[in-house]
Scaffold this motif. Structure first.
Motif, PDB file in Angstrom:
ATOM      1  N   ALA A 362      -3.255   5.859   0.207  1.00 49.92           N
ATOM      2  CA  ALA A 362      -4.469   6.237  -0.515  1.00 49.92           C
ATOM      3  C   ALA A 362      -5.390   5.037  -0.716  1.00 49.92           C
ATOM      4  N   ALA A 363      -4.810   3.871  -0.918  1.00 47.91           N
ATOM      5  CA  ALA A 363      -5.599   2.678  -1.212  1.00 47.91           C
ATOM      6  C   ALA A 363      -6.417   2.198  -0.020  1.00 47.91           C
ATOM      7  N   VAL A 364      -5.979   2.511   1.199  1.00 45.27           N
ATOM      8  CA  VAL A 364      -6.670   1.990   2.387  1.00 45.27           C
ATOM      9  C   VAL A 364      -7.535   3.047   3.063  1.00 45.27           C
ATOM     10  N   ALA A 365      -7.722   4.200   2.433  1.00 43.26           N
ATOM     11  CA  ALA A 365      -8.438   5.304   3.068  1.00 43.26           C
ATOM     12  C   ALA A 365      -9.849   4.927   3.513  1.00 43.26           C
ATOM     13  N   GLY A 366     -10.498   4.041   2.791  1.00 37.25           N
ATOM     14  CA  GLY A 366     -11.867   3.685   3.128  1.00 37.25           C
ATOM     15  C   GLY A 366     -11.997   2.422   3.962  1.00 37.25           C
ATOM     16  N   ALA A 367     -10.890   1.886   4.468  1.00 36.69           N
ATOM     17  CA  ALA A 367     -10.929   0.613   5.190  1.00 36.69           C
ATOM     18  C   ALA A 367     -11.674   0.727   6.515  1.00 36.69           C
ATOM     19  N   THR A 368     -12.471  -0.290   6.813  1.00 38.06           N
ATOM     20  CA  THR A 368     -13.127  -0.426   8.109  1.00 38.06           C
ATOM     21  C   THR A 368     -12.750  -1.781   8.682  1.00 38.06           C
ATOM     22  N   ASP A 369     -13.028  -1.979   9.970  1.00 35.58           N
ATOM     23  CA  ASP A 369     -12.654  -3.242  10.612  1.00 35.58           C
ATOM     24  C   ASP A 369     -13.810  -3.746  11.464  1.00 35.58           C
ATOM     25  N   PRO A 370     -14.441  -4.857  11.065  1.00 32.78           N
ATOM     26  CA  PRO A 370     -15.566  -5.377  11.841  1.00 32.78           C
ATOM     27  C   PRO A 370     -15.174  -5.810  13.245  1.00 32.78           C
TER      28      PRO A 370
END
Length: 434
Positions: A362-370
């Motif tokens: 749940a904590a990483v649901a919004g993660a993006t990677d440049p």
């Protein structure tokens, strides 16, 4: 984790300062005096792994040592999981040369719970039974024996996507938008058809995918039953999942879509920077590996899209404590901390290893990677993890998979007919399963 994840770490170790906040707040069961040797003197905890677990690169060891003065963590690792497992079996049989913490790939965990439970510590002795709700049910149950012993704590899982080189697709006149590509290759037939178009206008020295073995592996990872059924019977010869993936892989080989690279070899490693393939079936843990091999020059050239054919899982690992470990209690405290949601979330942000701890997911649901063109990796891999089937694992799961992918290597690299290669696979499976 590599198993199934077997990747060599090449990233630069990060300082613990960047991890302060959540890491320092999540000490697991160990207090600053717990595993530090504060009462008994300084100790060195040995950790023996395969591939790219990412703890050292993400600064987690440094953070743990800061929380536990007197503890030093010494890691060794083996690039190829097959080599690692053979060495581990030799040391388990002799009872010597074992680390305090040993990694176990998901394809081996059934062998540990069903055949080697006497070789590993039951972690409930140290309080692991209180952690059950921390992990996804399938991850927890796979490391638990029928009589309730817990022989490992889950690290990551391997939800699958497709990584691709936007610059190479653009040069071949193909779309590069991740949403459009996901539609174009919604099925594996669509993926192979797009590969035919790529081959027609591909940049010199570039193929559609790295190897047909990786194609096979990612496809069978989308099915519940592959090599064994729920009764424990070996069913790979008649498995629809195996038949479908074998057919697609041999088709890709005959159509010349593969770069014919054996994964985890030096040649494969070099191919990331050379642009030798445009797409790569990509479990979450592969993100860190790509960064390490492609380097800074690859930033912004890679992207991530939804996998053809639906969700699946490839790899994932466990941390276990051998009975012969010198520092059992301290080793348990370390693995409880490393697999806590806070550390799993940080590991995903830094290395791409997708969490098995539900709180971390749940904590990483919004993660993006440049590095991957700003891809919403938290959503892509999170959706895949939710939809992936709970796979049936057998005692020789990894061995069977290795024999089949070895046979596929013959097809693409030696020109062996699919029929002859399949007969070689069956002989190999018979040898490893007894």
């Amino acid at each position: 984790m590599p198993t199934a994840r077997a990747a060599r770490r090449t990233a630069v170790r990060l300082g613990a300062v960047a991890l302060a906040g959540a890491l320092l707040a999540a000490c697991g069961s160990g207090s600053p005096g717990g595993a530090s040797g504060g009462k008994d003197g300084d100790i060195t905890l040995t950790v023996d792994l395969f591939g790219s677990f990412g703890y050292q690169e993400a600064g987690l060891y440094a953070a743990y040592e800061k929380l536990h003065p007197g503890v030093t963590i010494k890691q060794t690792d083996t690039e190829d999981e097959q080599d690692y497992w053979k060495s581990l079996q030799t040391r388990l049989a002799g009872g010597g040369g074992l680390a305090d913490v040993q990694g176990v790939e998901v394809g081996r965990i059934a062998a540990v719970t069903q055949q080697q439970s006497e070789k590993f510590e039951d972690l409930t002795r140290y309080g692991a039974d209180k952690l059950k709700d921390r992990f996804a049910a399938a991850k927890w149950s796979a490391a638990t024996t029928k009589d309730g012993k817990v022989l490992g704590l889950g690290t990551d899982v391997g939800p699958e996507a497709m990584c691709y080189r936007t610059d190479l697709l653009r040069k071949a006149g193909l779309p590069t938008d991740r949403t459009e590509l996901a539609k174009r290759w919604a099925t594996w037939d669509g993926y192979l058809a797009l590969g035919e178009r790529y081959r027609a206008k591909a940049p010199a020295g570039s193929a559609w995918l790295d190897s047909v073995g990786s194609l096979f592996t990612v496809m069978v990872g989308q099915e519940k039953e592959r090599y064994y059924d729920t009764s424990g019977a070996l069913i790979y010869e008649d498995s629809p999942a195996v038949r479908t993936a074998w057919s697609a892989a041999t088709r890709a080989a005959s159509d010349g879509l593969s770069a014919k690279l054996d994964q985890w070899t030096p040649q494969w490693n070099q191919a990331f920077a050379a642009g030798s393939f445009a797409t790569l079936p990509c479990p979450a843990w592969m993100l860190g590996y790509i960064k390490g091999q492609a380097g800074d020059a690859g930033k912004g050239k890679w992207d991530v899209a939804r996998l053809p054919g639906g969700a699946g899982n490839w790899g994932g690992s466990y941390l276990s404590v051998p009975r012969a470990a010198k520092h059992k209690k301290e080793a348990y405290e370390l693995i409880e901390w490393l697999t806590a949601p806070e550390q799993q979330a940080e590991l995903f942000r830094k290395q791409g290893n997708f969490p098995s701890a539900t709180g971390a997911i749940a904590a990483v649901a919004g993660a993006t990677d440049p590095y991957f063109s700003g891809a919403p990796i938290g959503r892509i891999f999170g959706d895949a993890a939710k939809a992936a089937p709970v796979q049936v694992l057998g005692v020789h799961d990894k061995n069977v998979a290795d024999q089949i992918t070895n046979a596929l290597n013959e097809v693409e690299r030696k020109g062996t007919s699919p029929e002859e290669a399949w007969s070689h696979a069956k002989k190999g499976v018979a040898n490893v399963t007894g």
